[in-house]
Structure formats: structure tokens, C-alpha cells
Scaffold this active site. Sequence first.
Site, PDB file in Angstrom:
ATOM      1  N   GLU A 180      -5.721   2.423   1.315  1.00  0.00           N
ATOM      2  CA  GLU A 180      -5.051   1.229   1.855  1.00  0.00           C
ATOM      3  C   GLU A 180      -6.019   0.342   2.631  1.00  0.00           C
ATOM      4  O   GLU A 180      -5.873   0.136   3.847  1.00  0.00           O
ATOM      5  CB  GLU A 180      -3.871   1.640   2.744  1.00  0.00           C
ATOM      6  CG  GLU A 180      -2.819   2.399   1.967  1.00  0.00           C
ATOM      7  CD  GLU A 180      -1.496   2.591   2.690  1.00  0.00           C
ATOM      8  OE1 GLU A 180      -0.470   2.730   2.027  1.00  0.00           O
ATOM      9  OE2 GLU A 180      -1.483   2.612   3.934  1.00  0.00           O
ATOM     10  N   GLU A 373       0.840   6.606  -4.212  1.00  0.00           N
ATOM     11  CA  GLU A 373       1.804   6.921  -3.149  1.00  0.00           C
ATOM     12  C   GLU A 373       3.112   6.213  -3.450  1.00  0.00           C
ATOM     13  O   GLU A 373       3.109   5.036  -3.808  1.00  0.00           O
ATOM     14  CB  GLU A 373       1.328   6.440  -1.770  1.00  0.00           C
ATOM     15  CG  GLU A 373       0.247   7.262  -1.153  1.00  0.00           C
ATOM     16  CD  GLU A 373      -0.116   6.807   0.253  1.00  0.00           C
ATOM     17  OE1 GLU A 373       0.776   6.353   0.993  1.00  0.00           O
ATOM     18  OE2 GLU A 373      -1.308   6.892   0.588  1.00  0.00           O
TER      19      GLU A 373
HETATM   20  C1  BGP Z   1       0.659   5.124   3.874  1.00  0.00           C
HETATM   21  C2  BGP Z   1      -0.465   6.045   4.154  1.00  0.00           C
HETATM   22  C3  BGP Z   1      -0.135   7.487   4.168  1.00  0.00           C
HETATM   23  C4  BGP Z   1       1.296   7.836   4.463  1.00  0.00           C
HETATM   24  C5  BGP Z   1       2.312   6.849   3.971  1.00  0.00           C
HETATM   25  C6  BGP Z   1       3.709   7.059   4.484  1.00  0.00           C
HETATM   26  O1  BGP Z   1       0.462   3.991   4.644  1.00  0.00           O
HETATM   27  O2  BGP Z   1      -1.531   5.875   3.241  1.00  0.00           O
HETATM   28  O3  BGP Z   1      -1.110   8.116   4.937  1.00  0.00           O
HETATM   29  O4  BGP Z   1       1.504   8.373   5.679  1.00  0.00           O
HETATM   30  O5  BGP Z   1       1.941   5.532   4.191  1.00  0.00           O
HETATM   31  O6  BGP Z   1       3.819   6.546   5.761  1.00  0.00           O
HETATM   32  P1  BGP Z   1       4.474   7.314   6.961  1.00  0.00           P
HETATM   33  O7  BGP Z   1       3.748   8.599   7.058  1.00  0.00           O
HETATM   34  O8  BGP Z   1       4.259   6.464   8.125  1.00  0.00           O
HETATM   35  O9  BGP Z   1       5.893   7.487   6.627  1.00  0.00           O
END
Ligand code: BGP
Length: 475
Positions: A180, A373
Site C-alpha cells: 500500500e 487483500e
Molecule cells: C491494509 C493493510 C493490512 C491490513 C488491512 C486491514 O491497509 O495492508 O495490513 O491490516 O488493511 O485493515 P485493518 O487491519 O485495519 O482492518
Amino acid sequence: MGRFPEGFLWGGATAANQCEGAYDTDGRGLANVDLIPHGPERRAVMNGVRKMLECEEGYFYPGHEAIDFYHHYKEDIALFAEMGFKCFRLSIAWTRIYPNGFDEEPNEAGLKFYEDVFDECRRYGIEPLVTIVHFDAPVACTKKFGSWKSREMIDCYMKYCRTLFTRYKGKVKYWLTFNEINMILHMPFMAAGVLIEEGEDGELVKYQAAHHELVASAMATKLAHEIDPENKIGCMLAAGQYYPYSCNPDDVFEAMKKNRDNFFFIDVQSRGEYPEYAKKFFQRENYDIGITPEDEKVLKENTVDFISFSYYSSRVASAEPERYGETAGNIFASVKNPHLKASEWGWQIDPLGLRITMNALYDRYQKPLFIVENGLGAVDMPDENGYVDDQYRIEYLKAHISAMADAVDIDGVPLMGYTPWGCIDLVSASTGEMKKRYGFIYVDKDNEGKGTLKRSKKASFEWYRNVIASNGEQL
Ligand code: BGP
């Protein structure tokens, strides 16, 4: 012929700092991601307003133990294999390999750990997809020269990359240079170890740091191809198309601008140069981010092989955002979309938005995509036998996979694979909570860090096993 191509990489995704734990084990050095506490100060630390460069008394740092993947990886990979994973996305903790970032020699214990993890994956025919930097940066680099603010960080990163590409040649083929990458503009300390000091122009500092990451990404792409022509390198975007709130041209224009704030990074990594709108912006603001002719050359000649991204939600832009109210959504402020429902954390659920986002990315770059993701963060309530019947998660994933199949099958978007986020429960990046769960595998641990760490299969485990076994035909 099914909707997904043969060899489609079904799997799941994690990141070192959110699952490994063992933050000071076997010579691992301290990283920015170890210093982000659970609780009210979390956001301020993440965006570099509250400076925290040591572990402080009285704070709970959920990443220090996380789900202790460091000591459970064999068991966890066996469960991934049972679901039929073809691919496992994980990140390497930079400070396991170079504890300070600028050390002369790498830490053998760290190198060995990942070698064992990759060998374990290979035993089951699981292809590793490795994120080189998933938000982490050695704290020693922040202290010494301000992390990515400085060009010195490029040298540290290249040394780290050379070590990885050499050591894991033949074991890892798919690499992502930065997770990201656009997050640096929103959370500079969490995403890149960058602190904004008194008197500094925060925007300029962030673009400067981003430029160093972009140059490092291109240099790493070059090196990876030189060391092993089989290597495939991807960029990684926190994606989610901005929709205009209405057909009012002011809203449409606002959405276009917001989309560009994100595309900006991928424009450089995929097309090999800064887009005109960015150059004009730098000129207008009088921002000299120090782009050299050598930088331009390396960027131009070393674009990525594929485009990976995370997708949780679409976003909405309006010329009058105050009027419609904002919603959460992975750090990105967005106007609330009245047509969509939201998760318990306010992230709006939009499967068709995934198809829209995929088309937007492919139309712009014409390179294969990889969804690395996606998923639903939800509270899971185990029954008296410890079983979680997570039909809500199945519904979310089903709808998204279906939209993704339409993008592939109807729109013709080439897609390499799908690795939903947090395939095993892990620590939330935005909130530091354990109770915001994404996994097919439940981990017994709570927000305060208590629990046995026992792993158990949720209903979605069997469902996803079947999705993979049918190559996405049975949802
Ligand atoms: C993205 C990241 C992850 C992950 C995901 C979900 O921004 O790359 O590391 O955590 O989001 O977010 P969260 O954990 O805040 O629910």
C-alpha cells in the site's frame, strides 16, 4: 472452461508485524511497527504527531506477540494447505534480516526463519508471494537519518533486497516492493517510519519520502530481474475507486482528483514516469523533491510486471464533503455512500466496486492484476464448542469473488490470483484490535493480549476449501 484460468493463485495474505510476534527474538531489531500502541494514542503515533521511538511504560503493543506465527508457522501453513492454498502472501520483517537497517552483515537467524517458512510452503506446493516492506522500517534508520526522508534509506533497502533475492532465488518468484505505497501520504510513521518535525512542510516531506520509495522500488525491480529473470515484481496499491457523490461536475472533478492521489504512485511504478498532473502540482507548490536524471532513467526502464492491490471498499468524493458526513474506510476519508451497508467498523461493502476498481486499473495500465487483500473485519462469537459460524464473512467473500469473476470472465481483466486478507486472524493494522477478525482460522486471543493462541477452523474454512477445489465455480 471455468470462469477462472488454470493455475489461478488462490490463497490468503498476512503481514509480519501483524502475525509473527517474537518482536525481539533471534536478533530482530526494533521497527516502527513495534511502537504503535493499542489505545487512544494509536492514531497520533501512526501519523507521526506523537513521537514514540522506544517502547514506553504503560502501553500495550499488540504486535509484540500478535498470534505468534513465528513459533506456529508449521501448524498454520498445514491449515492453509488443507484449504488447498496455491499461494501464501506474507511479508518479511526487515529488522529480522538487518536489525538496524544499515548493518554490514545480515542476521542469519532471520534469513533461516524465512527459508524454513518458504520450504514449508513448497512442501505443500504453495507459492509464496512476498511483500518486501509491509509498513516496517528499522527504528535505527529513523533515528539516524529520518528513514525514507533520506536517500540513505534507498541504499539500506537495496542491500536488504539483494540479500533476499540472492538467498531465496528459486524459492520465491513473486515479490511486492512496498505494501500500500499510497499509505505514506496518510500515515507516514506507520507506513514508512517518517516523523514530521516542527517547522517542516509535512506534505513536502511525505512526497520526498514517497519519491525515495518509488526510486527504490524501480531499483529493486531491476535487481530482481538481473538476479533471476524468473522473478515477477508487483507494486501494491490501497485501492478502491472514488465515485462522485452526484453528477454535479464539481463532484465528478473531485472524484477524479482523489483517484489521481492514489493512481499517482502506480502511474510512476507502472508507466515509469511522474504524470503531468503531479509535475504541475510540485511546480505550483514549489516542491523540490530532488528528482535526478538518474532517477528518471531508473524509473523509466524498470516498471513493474504486475499490479497488486487491496480492496475493502469503494469511496465517495464530493465538492461539499461536510454536507454528507464521512465514514471510516481503511484510513481514507470518504463521504458516506447512502446506497451501501457498512461493516461494524464503518467500512462500506461494495462488491461491484471491486469490479469497477479492477476495470479502472486495467484500463489505465494494461498489466495483469493481483488482488492481494480483500475481506470483512468482523466480531466472531465462538459457540460453546469454540466453533465460529461466520456466514456473514462467507456472504461478503462470495459476493466479491463473484464480482471478480465477472471482471475476469465478462470484462476480460487478466487476474493472477486472489489472497484475501488475514486468512488466519491477526492484529488489525488500523485499530490494533484482535477482535476485528478476517480469518478462516480463529485464533484464541483478545484485545488485551489474553488467550491460548489455539487455532480452530471457522465455517468459512470449509467453504473456502471448496471454492479453491472448484477453481471458483462453487461459491
Ligand atoms: C491494509 C493493510 C493490512 C491490513 C488491512 C486491514 O491497509 O495492508 O495490513 O491490516 O488493511 O485493515 P485493518 O487491519 O485495519 O482492518
